[in-house]
Design a protein around this motif. Structure first.
Motif, PDB file in Angstrom:
ATOM      1  N   MET A  29      12.037   8.533  -4.292  1.00  0.00           N
ATOM      2  CA  MET A  29      10.766   8.914  -3.669  1.00  0.00           C
ATOM      3  C   MET A  29      10.299  10.278  -4.181  1.00  0.00           C
ATOM      4  N   ALA A  30      11.234  11.176  -4.440  1.00  0.00           N
ATOM      5  CA  ALA A  30      10.876  12.493  -4.975  1.00  0.00           C
ATOM      6  C   ALA A  30      10.279  12.361  -6.369  1.00  0.00           C
ATOM      7  N   VAL A  31      10.833  11.454  -7.183  1.00  0.00           N
ATOM      8  CA  VAL A  31      10.296  11.230  -8.527  1.00  0.00           C
ATOM      9  C   VAL A  31       8.903  10.612  -8.423  1.00  0.00           C
ATOM     10  N   LEU A  32       8.745   9.624  -7.545  1.00  0.00           N
ATOM     11  CA  LEU A  32       7.429   8.994  -7.378  1.00  0.00           C
ATOM     12  C   LEU A  32       6.384  10.010  -6.910  1.00  0.00           C
ATOM     13  N   ALA A  33       6.789  10.961  -6.080  1.00  0.00           N
ATOM     14  CA  ALA A  33       5.854  11.980  -5.603  1.00  0.00           C
ATOM     15  C   ALA A  33       5.384  12.881  -6.737  1.00  0.00           C
ATOM     16  N   THR A  85      -0.941  13.555   1.123  1.00  0.00           N
ATOM     17  CA  THR A  85      -1.443  12.209   1.356  1.00  0.00           C
ATOM     18  C   THR A  85      -0.258  11.283   1.517  1.00  0.00           C
ATOM     19  N   ARG A  86      -0.311  10.420   2.516  1.00  0.00           N
ATOM     20  CA  ARG A  86       0.788   9.493   2.772  1.00  0.00           C
ATOM     21  C   ARG A  86       0.256   8.072   2.834  1.00  0.00           C
ATOM     22  N   ALA A  87       1.155   7.130   2.593  1.00  0.00           N
ATOM     23  CA  ALA A  87       0.801   5.717   2.673  1.00  0.00           C
ATOM     24  C   ALA A  87       2.046   4.915   3.019  1.00  0.00           C
ATOM     25  N   ALA A 112       2.712   4.725  -5.133  1.00  0.00           N
ATOM     26  CA  ALA A 112       4.076   5.224  -4.926  1.00  0.00           C
ATOM     27  C   ALA A 112       4.751   4.450  -3.795  1.00  0.00           C
ATOM     28  N   ALA A 113       4.022   4.138  -2.730  1.00  0.00           N
ATOM     29  CA  ALA A 113       4.577   3.351  -1.633  1.00  0.00           C
ATOM     30  C   ALA A 113       4.933   1.942  -2.103  1.00  0.00           C
ATOM     31  N   LEU A 114       4.105   1.368  -2.966  1.00  0.00           N
ATOM     32  CA  LEU A 114       4.410   0.040  -3.520  1.00  0.00           C
ATOM     33  C   LEU A 114       5.714   0.063  -4.316  1.00  0.00           C
ATOM     34  N   PHE A 115       5.880   1.065  -5.160  1.00  0.00           N
ATOM     35  CA  PHE A 115       7.108   1.134  -5.949  1.00  0.00           C
ATOM     36  C   PHE A 115       8.317   1.459  -5.074  1.00  0.00           C
ATOM     37  N   ASP A 116       8.115   2.203  -3.998  1.00  0.00           N
ATOM     38  CA  ASP A 116       9.212   2.432  -3.062  1.00  0.00           C
ATOM     39  C   ASP A 116       9.628   1.116  -2.413  1.00  0.00           C
ATOM     40  N   ALA A 117       8.670   0.302  -2.012  1.00  0.00           N
ATOM     41  CA  ALA A 117       8.982  -0.997  -1.417  1.00  0.00           C
ATOM     42  C   ALA A 117       9.695  -1.899  -2.419  1.00  0.00           C
ATOM     43  N   LEU A 118       9.249  -1.884  -3.673  1.00  0.00           N
ATOM     44  CA  LEU A 118       9.926  -2.671  -4.705  1.00  0.00           C
ATOM     45  C   LEU A 118      11.350  -2.176  -4.917  1.00  0.00           C
ATOM     46  N   TRP A 119      11.543  -0.859  -4.853  1.00  0.00           N
ATOM     47  CA  TRP A 119      12.874  -0.269  -5.045  1.00  0.00           C
ATOM     48  C   TRP A 119      13.839  -0.736  -3.956  1.00  0.00           C
ATOM     49  N   LEU A 120      13.333  -0.964  -2.753  1.00  0.00           N
ATOM     50  CA  LEU A 120      14.181  -1.389  -1.642  1.00  0.00           C
ATOM     51  C   LEU A 120      14.798  -2.762  -1.863  1.00  0.00           C
TER      52      LEU A 120
END
Length: 166
Positions: A29-33, A85-87, A112-120
């Motif tokens: 998440m830090a990298v995506l940010a 900004t958050r999502a 970034a939220a989409l890629f976090d969900a994919l990472w999960l």
């Protein structure tokens, strides 16, 4: 869970695995940010079999208070505010991804939220790491190395010259 000698259960092994996954997720998440919007858009457009998703929250922009400490250990004080900004999104398979990013870029937060969900999803985690996160890390490392080189070029070595005994 592991059985202990006294017949109880020990969840230490499970907790350690959760902690490792949580730490890895925080790092991703830090990298995506720190990713650029254009990078994330490109990765999303090139992603094979983009899943259906729904936006649960945001993207929305707000302020967070930045706090500091004098000398790193003094009493905390408010330094100022930063725009964030958050999502939050949910993929069709139920994975929920979150993102927080400095600034007002709503598209960046959503992607970034989409890629976090994919990472999960353990089945897609390696692809996200290899395709998205490694590329962003590489760019960040190159930019950091360039900045270090530029700073090193301005380094001045001071030394004392001894003229001799008078």
């Amino acid at each position: 869970m592991h059985r202990t000698d006294d017949g109880g259960t020990n969840t230490a092994g499970k907790e350690a695995a959760l902690d490792a996954t949580q730490i890895a997720r925080q790092a991703s998440m830090a990298v995506l940010a720190q990713a650029q919007t254009q990078e994330l858009e490109t990765f999303w457009q090139q992603w094979p079999q983009r899943p259906e998703f729904e936006v649960l929250r945001g993207p929305e922009t707000g302020l967070v208070m930045l706090r500091g400490r004098i000398g790193g250990g003094g009493a905390p004080f408010n330094v100022g505010e930063a725009t964030v900004t958050r999502a939050t999104v949910r993929l069709a398979d139920g994975s929920v991804g979150h993102s927080y990013a400095l600034g007002r870029d709503k598209e960046k937060a959503r992607l970034a939220a989409l890629f976090d969900a994919l990472w999960l999803d353990e089945g897609r985690r390696e692809a996200v790491e290899r395709t998205v996160l490694d590329a962003v890390r590489s760019r960040l490392e190159k930019a950091d190395a360039k900045m270090r080189d530029e700073a090193a070029a301005t380094k001045v070595d001071f030394f004392t010259m001894v003229r001799g005994d008078n």
